[in-house]
Design a protein around this motif. Structure first.
Motif, PDB file in Angstrom:
ATOM      1  N   ASP A  97       0.837  -1.201   0.000  1.00 32.98           N
ATOM      2  CA  ASP A  97       0.000   0.000   0.000  1.00 32.98           C
ATOM      3  C   ASP A  97       0.873   1.252   0.000  1.00 32.98           C
ATOM      4  O   ASP A  97       0.634   2.195  -0.755  1.00 32.98           O
ATOM      5  N   ILE A  98       1.908   1.250   0.821  1.00 31.43           N
ATOM      6  CA  ILE A  98       2.798   2.408   0.936  1.00 31.43           C
ATOM      7  C   ILE A  98       3.696   2.532  -0.290  1.00 31.43           C
ATOM      8  O   ILE A  98       3.804   3.601  -0.897  1.00 31.43           O
ATOM      9  N   VAL A  99       4.341   1.431  -0.675  1.00 26.31           N
ATOM     10  CA  VAL A  99       5.288   1.455  -1.791  1.00 26.31           C
ATOM     11  C   VAL A  99       4.583   1.825  -3.098  1.00 26.31           C
ATOM     12  O   VAL A  99       5.090   2.631  -3.875  1.00 26.31           O
TER      13      VAL A  99
ATOM     14  N   PHE B  54       3.621   5.485  -3.229  1.00 24.32           N
ATOM     15  CA  PHE B  54       4.814   6.254  -3.585  1.00 24.32           C
ATOM     16  C   PHE B  54       5.116   6.095  -5.076  1.00 24.32           C
ATOM     17  O   PHE B  54       5.470   7.064  -5.756  1.00 24.32           O
ATOM     18  N   GLY B  55       4.970   4.880  -5.597  1.00 18.32           N
ATOM     19  CA  GLY B  55       5.206   4.628  -7.018  1.00 18.32           C
ATOM     20  C   GLY B  55       4.271   5.442  -7.905  1.00 18.32           C
ATOM     21  O   GLY B  55       4.683   5.959  -8.949  1.00 18.32           O
ATOM     22  N   ARG B  56       3.025   5.573  -7.489  1.00 20.21           N
ATOM     23  CA  ARG B  56       2.082   6.381  -8.264  1.00 20.21           C
ATOM     24  C   ARG B  56       2.497   7.854  -8.259  1.00 20.21           C
ATOM     25  O   ARG B  56       2.386   8.537  -9.278  1.00 20.21           O
TER      26      ARG B  56
ATOM     27  N   LYS C 219     -12.572 -12.687   4.055  1.00 23.14           N
ATOM     28  CA  LYS C 219     -11.571 -12.104   4.961  1.00 23.14           C
ATOM     29  C   LYS C 219     -10.601 -11.178   4.231  1.00 23.14           C
ATOM     30  O   LYS C 219      -9.732 -10.581   4.853  1.00 23.14           O
ATOM     31  N   LEU C 220     -10.750 -11.076   2.910  1.00 27.41           N
ATOM     32  CA  LEU C 220      -9.845 -10.255   2.110  1.00 27.41           C
ATOM     33  C   LEU C 220     -10.457  -8.878   1.874  1.00 27.41           C
ATOM     34  O   LEU C 220     -11.654  -8.741   1.705  1.00 27.41           O
ATOM     35  N   ARG C 221      -9.603  -7.870   1.867  1.00 28.45           N
ATOM     36  CA  ARG C 221     -10.056  -6.545   1.486  1.00 28.45           C
ATOM     37  C   ARG C 221      -9.644  -6.313   0.037  1.00 28.45           C
ATOM     38  O   ARG C 221      -8.713  -6.916  -0.465  1.00 28.45           O
ATOM     39  N   SER C 222     -10.334  -5.428  -0.608  1.00 28.83           N
ATOM     40  CA  SER C 222      -9.998  -5.095  -1.991  1.00 28.83           C
ATOM     41  C   SER C 222      -8.691  -4.316  -2.001  1.00 28.83           C
ATOM     42  O   SER C 222      -8.474  -3.468  -1.131  1.00 28.83           O
ATOM     43  N   PRO C 223      -7.812  -4.568  -2.978  1.00 31.79           N
ATOM     44  CA  PRO C 223      -6.584  -3.762  -3.058  1.00 31.79           C
ATOM     45  C   PRO C 223      -6.883  -2.279  -3.282  1.00 31.79           C
ATOM     46  O   PRO C 223      -6.063  -1.425  -2.997  1.00 31.79           O
ATOM     47  N   LEU C 224      -8.082  -1.969  -3.758  1.00 32.57           N
ATOM     48  CA  LEU C 224      -8.452  -0.580  -3.972  1.00 32.57           C
ATOM     49  C   LEU C 224      -8.786   0.148  -2.673  1.00 32.57           C
ATOM     50  O   LEU C 224      -8.803   1.373  -2.641  1.00 32.57           O
ATOM     51  N   ASP C 225      -9.067  -0.600  -1.614  1.00 33.46           N
ATOM     52  CA  ASP C 225      -9.427   0.026  -0.329  1.00 33.46           C
ATOM     53  C   ASP C 225      -8.352   0.989   0.136  1.00 33.46           C
ATOM     54  O   ASP C 225      -8.642   2.077   0.615  1.00 33.46           O
ATOM     55  N   ALA C 226      -7.095   0.588   0.008  1.00 37.39           N
ATOM     56  CA  ALA C 226      -5.985   1.449   0.454  1.00 37.39           C
ATOM     57  C   ALA C 226      -5.902   2.701  -0.423  1.00 37.39           C
ATOM     58  O   ALA C 226      -5.562   3.768   0.056  1.00 37.39           O
ATOM     59  N   GLU C 227      -6.244   2.574  -1.711  1.00 37.31           N
ATOM     60  CA  GLU C 227      -6.171   3.711  -2.608  1.00 37.31           C
ATOM     61  C   GLU C 227      -7.303   4.696  -2.345  1.00 37.31           C
ATOM     62  O   GLU C 227      -7.173   5.880  -2.599  1.00 37.31           O
ATOM     63  N   LEU C 228      -8.419   4.197  -1.844  1.00 35.48           N
ATOM     64  CA  LEU C 228      -9.562   5.065  -1.583  1.00 35.48           C
ATOM     65  C   LEU C 228      -9.409   5.855  -0.294  1.00 35.48           C
ATOM     66  O   LEU C 228     -10.093   6.846  -0.086  1.00 35.48           O
ATOM     67  N   THR C 229      -8.499   5.409   0.584  1.00 37.25           N
ATOM     68  CA  THR C 229      -8.285   6.096   1.856  1.00 37.25           C
ATOM     69  C   THR C 229      -7.007   6.930   1.802  1.00 37.25           C
ATOM     70  O   THR C 229      -6.161   6.840   2.672  1.00 37.25           O
ATOM     71  N   VAL C 230      -6.843   7.695   0.745  1.00 34.10           N
ATOM     72  CA  VAL C 230      -5.664   8.554   0.591  1.00 34.10           C
ATOM     73  C   VAL C 230      -5.805   9.747   1.514  1.00 34.10           C
ATOM     74  O   VAL C 230      -6.853  10.346   1.625  1.00 34.10           O
ATOM     75  N   GLU C 231      -4.691  10.066   2.187  1.00 33.22           N
ATOM     76  CA  GLU C 231      -4.706  11.198   3.124  1.00 33.22           C
ATOM     77  C   GLU C 231      -4.934  12.476   2.373  1.00 33.22           C
ATOM     78  O   GLU C 231      -4.394  12.794   1.410  1.00 33.22           O
TER      79      GLU C 231
END
Length: 192
Positions: A16-18, A21-23, A180-192
């Motif tokens: 999520d972090i890396v 940063f890559g984006r 039990k899995l979250r979508s990989p997009l969940d982290a992208e939707l919670t951008v600070e």
């Protein structure tokens, strides 16, 4: 399944972090690339005197932009996929096929990353750029090609790590833990 979830959670957190940063790197690189190309157009067609370095800089930035954004696209399922076969299979069969394809992709990515490291440290990496230079304490030095090859290596290693995450997610799904899995997009939707 608990072990797979235990392995997946920290990997997801790091990715999520890396990948965020890559984006950002990709956005910055494409912005600079557009500026370099516009500068070259201005000098070539308005002033009639083309600069030697903007095209090479744009290529360098394009390579790094691709390496920085490709892992995010892979994680989100943004690559070309043949869905006609998986759509015809039952859900479990499609998941098994996806797992086989992910394992094959992982092997190809690993081999490519190893080959890229070899190229980076071989004679090809020691050649210098024709016109790109960077400042040093002794003046300006031509950029080594290994910096360009490093974009390939970086991109392939990041793709391989994302591939491991996708394999873990697929195994968890096959074992019935899809809820039990979250979508990989969940982290992208919670951008600070």
């Amino acid at each position: 399944m608990a072990i797979l979830l235990w392995l997946l959670k920290p990997l997801e957190a790091v990715l999520d972090i890396v990948l965020r940063f890559g984006r950002l790197v990709a956005i910055f690189a494409i912005g600079l690339m557009v500026c370099a190309i516009l500068l070259q157009v201005f000098f070539r067609y308005i002033l009639g005197n083309a600069l030697p370095w903007p095209e090479e800089l744009a290529i360098f930035l394009m390579l790094w932009m691709t390496a920085a954004i490709a892992p995010s696209a892979y994680r989100r399922g943004g690559f070309v996929a043949l869905e006609i076969l998986t759509g015809a299979l039952p859900k479990r069969g499609a998941a098994v096929l996806a797992l086989v394809l992910l394992v094959i992709s992982g092997m190809v990515l690993y081999i490519g990353a190893q080959m890229g490291l070899g190229e980076m440290t071989s004679l090809a990496g020691k050649f210098k750029s024709a016109s790109l230079k960077y400042p040093t304490a002794d003046g300006w030095e031509k950029m080594p090609n290994s910096w360009q090859i490093a974009s390939l290596v970086t991109g392939l290693w990041l793709l391989l790590v994302v591939n491991v995450e996708l394999i873990l997610r697929n195994l968890i799904t096959l074992l019935g833990g899809e809820d039990k899995l979250r979508s990989p997009l969940d982290a992208e939707l919670t951008v600070e």
